[in-house]
Enzyme design. Structure first.
Site, short mmCIF file in Angstrom:
data_model
loop_
_atom_site.label_atom_id
_atom_site.label_comp_id
_atom_site.label_asym_id
_atom_site.label_seq_id
_atom_site.Cartn_x
_atom_site.Cartn_y
_atom_site.Cartn_z
N PRO A 36 0.82 -1.22 0.00
CA PRO A 36 0.00 0.00 0.00
C PRO A 36 0.86 1.27 0.00
CG PRO A 36 -0.12 -1.12 2.14
CD PRO A 36 0.69 -2.00 1.24
N ASP A 37 0.36 2.32 -0.65
CA ASP A 37 1.07 3.60 -0.57
C ASP A 37 0.58 4.32 0.69
OD1 ASP A 37 -1.41 4.58 -1.28
OD2 ASP A 37 -0.82 5.34 -3.23
N PHE A 38 0.98 5.57 0.84
CA PHE A 38 0.58 6.29 2.05
C PHE A 38 -0.76 6.99 1.89
CE2 PHE A 38 5.01 7.15 4.07
CZ PHE A 38 4.94 5.90 4.67
N ARG A 39 -0.96 7.65 0.72
CA ARG A 39 -2.03 8.64 0.65
C ARG A 39 -3.26 8.23 -0.15
NH1 ARG A 39 2.67 10.79 1.26
NH2 ARG A 39 2.95 12.37 2.85
N ASN A 104 11.05 4.87 -2.37
CA ASN A 104 10.60 3.59 -1.82
C ASN A 104 11.71 2.89 -1.06
OD1 ASN A 104 8.23 4.19 -3.03
ND2 ASN A 104 8.49 2.81 -4.77
N ASP A 106 11.38 -0.55 -0.59
CA ASP A 106 11.07 -1.96 -0.77
C ASP A 106 12.08 -2.76 -1.60
OD1 ASP A 106 10.48 -1.16 -3.45
OD2 ASP A 106 8.39 -0.77 -2.92
N HIS A 121 15.06 7.29 0.96
CA HIS A 121 14.48 7.07 2.29
C HIS A 121 14.97 5.79 2.95
CE1 HIS A 121 10.94 9.89 1.03
NE2 HIS A 121 12.04 10.54 1.32
N CYS A 158 25.77 -3.07 21.83
CA CYS A 158 25.73 -1.96 22.79
C CYS A 158 24.41 -1.85 23.54
CB CYS A 158 26.03 -0.63 22.06
SG CYS A 158 24.62 -0.01 21.13
N GLY A 195 4.46 7.30 -10.11
CA GLY A 195 3.85 6.81 -8.87
C GLY A 195 4.19 7.62 -7.64
N SER A 197 2.97 11.15 -5.32
CA SER A 197 2.05 12.28 -5.13
C SER A 197 2.81 13.60 -5.19
CB SER A 197 1.36 12.15 -3.77
OG SER A 197 2.32 12.22 -2.73
N ALA A 222 -1.55 7.99 -10.83
CA ALA A 222 -2.99 7.70 -10.83
C ALA A 222 -3.83 8.96 -10.62
CB ALA A 222 -3.30 6.67 -9.75
N GLU A 223 -3.27 9.94 -9.94
CA GLU A 223 -4.03 11.17 -9.69
C GLU A 223 -3.17 12.38 -10.03
OE1 GLU A 223 -4.86 11.06 -5.48
OE2 GLU A 223 -2.74 11.23 -4.98
P1 NAD Z 1 2.35 8.72 -1.77
O1 NAD Z 1 1.64 7.64 -1.02
O2 NAD Z 1 2.36 10.09 -1.24
O3 NAD Z 1 1.77 8.82 -3.27
C1 NAD Z 1 1.62 7.73 -4.09
C2 NAD Z 1 0.98 8.22 -5.39
O4 NAD Z 1 0.92 7.12 -6.28
C3 NAD Z 1 -0.44 8.74 -5.23
O5 NAD Z 1 -0.56 9.99 -5.87
C4 NAD Z 1 -1.32 7.66 -5.90
O6 NAD Z 1 -2.43 8.22 -6.57
C5 NAD Z 1 -0.35 7.09 -6.88
N1 NAD Z 1 -0.58 5.68 -7.23
C6 NAD Z 1 -0.99 4.66 -6.42
N2 NAD Z 1 -0.98 3.52 -7.11
C7 NAD Z 1 -0.60 3.81 -8.38
C8 NAD Z 1 -0.40 3.04 -9.56
N3 NAD Z 1 -0.60 1.72 -9.59
N4 NAD Z 1 0.02 3.70 -10.68
C9 NAD Z 1 0.21 5.04 -10.68
N5 NAD Z 1 0.04 5.80 -9.59
C10 NAD Z 1 -0.35 5.20 -8.45
O7 NAD Z 1 3.81 8.15 -1.99
P2 NAD Z 1 5.18 8.91 -2.26
O8 NAD Z 1 4.97 10.03 -3.21
O9 NAD Z 1 6.17 7.86 -2.56
O10 NAD Z 1 5.62 9.54 -0.87
C11 NAD Z 1 5.31 9.05 0.39
C12 NAD Z 1 6.30 8.22 1.15
O11 NAD Z 1 5.87 6.89 1.06
C13 NAD Z 1 7.72 8.16 0.78
O12 NAD Z 1 8.40 8.73 1.83
C14 NAD Z 1 8.05 6.64 0.75
O13 NAD Z 1 9.24 6.43 1.46
C15 NAD Z 1 6.92 6.02 1.48
N6 NAD Z 1 6.37 4.70 1.18
C16 NAD Z 1 7.09 3.77 0.48
C17 NAD Z 1 6.52 2.54 0.20
C18 NAD Z 1 7.34 1.54 -0.55
O14 NAD Z 1 8.54 1.45 -0.35
N7 NAD Z 1 6.73 0.77 -1.44
C19 NAD Z 1 5.20 2.27 0.58
C20 NAD Z 1 4.49 3.26 1.30
C21 NAD Z 1 5.09 4.48 1.58
#
Ligand code: NAD
Length: 262
Positions: A36-39, A104, A106, A121, A158, A195, A197, A222-223
């Site tokens: 899952p993403d964050f937002r 990311n 991962d 990160h 430690c 991918g 935000s 996606a947005e």
């Molecule tokens: P974010 O969650 O802020 O944004 C993700 C964006 O991706 C959103 O705008 C969403 O609409 C879009 N999205 C989701 N699925 C998609 C798809 N299949 N295709 C196209 N777009 C898609 O994430 P961010 O901008 O990376 O920033 C937030 C933080 O999230 C970072 O600090 C990162 O370290 C951390 N994070 C990383 C992971 C990971 O390593 N996979 C997972 C969750 C959060």
């Protein structure tokens, strides 16, 4: 001609003609791998309070709370790269992408075959001691917490608390990665954002610096993002669908061109 095909061709042409193209990726490129993403709706922040789980101060205050909820983050260990990660690895293999800067943690870009990956990160391959800064393979966290019930897990050297070697809110980004990312941003002529935000700083300054230095932007998300109006091309949809299409166009248009491998 199918809808959007001309725009894909134009974007592919930019990639082919680029001198120094780089990618910037965010959590969105890994959602199709089941992380899952964050937002997004259903994303991590719709279920957890970022102030409780995402900051270094909350971790320091109550590491036990973090480790009790860490099961969600362990899903990363079983994830496989998807077509989006593979498409970027292919663009690097073709000699087009010079680096992939990622927010990311991962490791899926490397799993897909990308070699020049800049992790802003941190990563989930390692654990780090907050006392002596020793770095261990991440498996030590599962071993201590799941097998030995040691919560929070502590450093054998430690006694300091161990944390995943990822950057929490409130922590400094790794200096070398950050410098390298901004260096690429200043010298690139094309940045492919996929991918993200573009809401998280300082990562979201990277495309801004690239743009100010004269680079063109391609955004796949996606947005909408606040930088869409600055981009030469914006593709709204899934990175796992759009990026492979872009690579396909690059192959079609670029075959026969010297230097780069199509
Ligand atoms: P974010 O969650 O802020 O944004 C993700 C964006 O991706 C959103 O705008 C969403 O609409 C879009 N999205 C989701 N699925 C998609 C798809 N299949 N295709 C196209 N777009 C898609 O994430 P961010 O901008 O990376 O920033 C937030 C933080 O999230 C970072 O600090 C990162 O370290 C951390 N994070 C990383 C992971 C990971 O390593 N996979 C997972 C969750 C959060």
């Amino acid at each position: 001609m199918k809808m959007g095909e001309k725009e894909l061709q134009d974007a592919a042409r930019l990639l082919i003609d680029s001198r120094h193209a780089i990618a910037l990726t965010g959590a969105g490129i890994s959602t199709e791998s089941g992380i899952p993403d964050f937002r997004s709706p259903g994303g991590i922040w719709s279920r957890y309070d970022p102030n409780e789980f995402g900051t270094i101060s909350s971790f320091m205050e109550n590491p036990t709370r973090f480790y009790e909820a860490a099961g969600e983050f362990l899903s990363v260990f079983t994830a496989d790269p998807n077509q989006g990660h593979k498409a970027l690895a292919e663009l690097e293999e073709m000699g087009i992408l010079k680096a992939t800067i990622t927010q990311n943690i991962d490791g899926l870009h490397q799993a897909a075959g990308s070699r020049k990956v800049i992790e802003l990160h941190g990563n989930l391959r390692e654990a780090k001691c907050l006392g002596c800064y020793a770095v261990f393979p991440i498996a030590i966290l599962a071993e201590k917490t799941l097998q030995k019930g040691e919560i929070p897990p502590r450093c054998d050297r430690c006694g300091g608390i161990l944390k995943p070697n990822v950057v929490f809110f409130g922590e400094q980004l790794p200096k070398e990665a950050l410098e390298s990312a901004f260096e690429h941003a200043k010298r690139c002529d094309l940045m492919l954002v996929a991918g993200s935000s573009l809401a998280v700083s300082p990562a979201n300054l990277i495309p801004m610096v690239a743009r100010e230095a004269g680079a063109e932007l391609i955004i796949v998300n996606a947005e909408s993002t606040h930088m869409d109006t600055l981009a030469s091309h914006v593709f709204r949809g899934k990175t796992g669908v759009i990026l492979p299409k872009l690579v396909e166009e690059v192959r079609k248009l670029g075959s026969g061109t010297e230097e780069k491998k199509y």
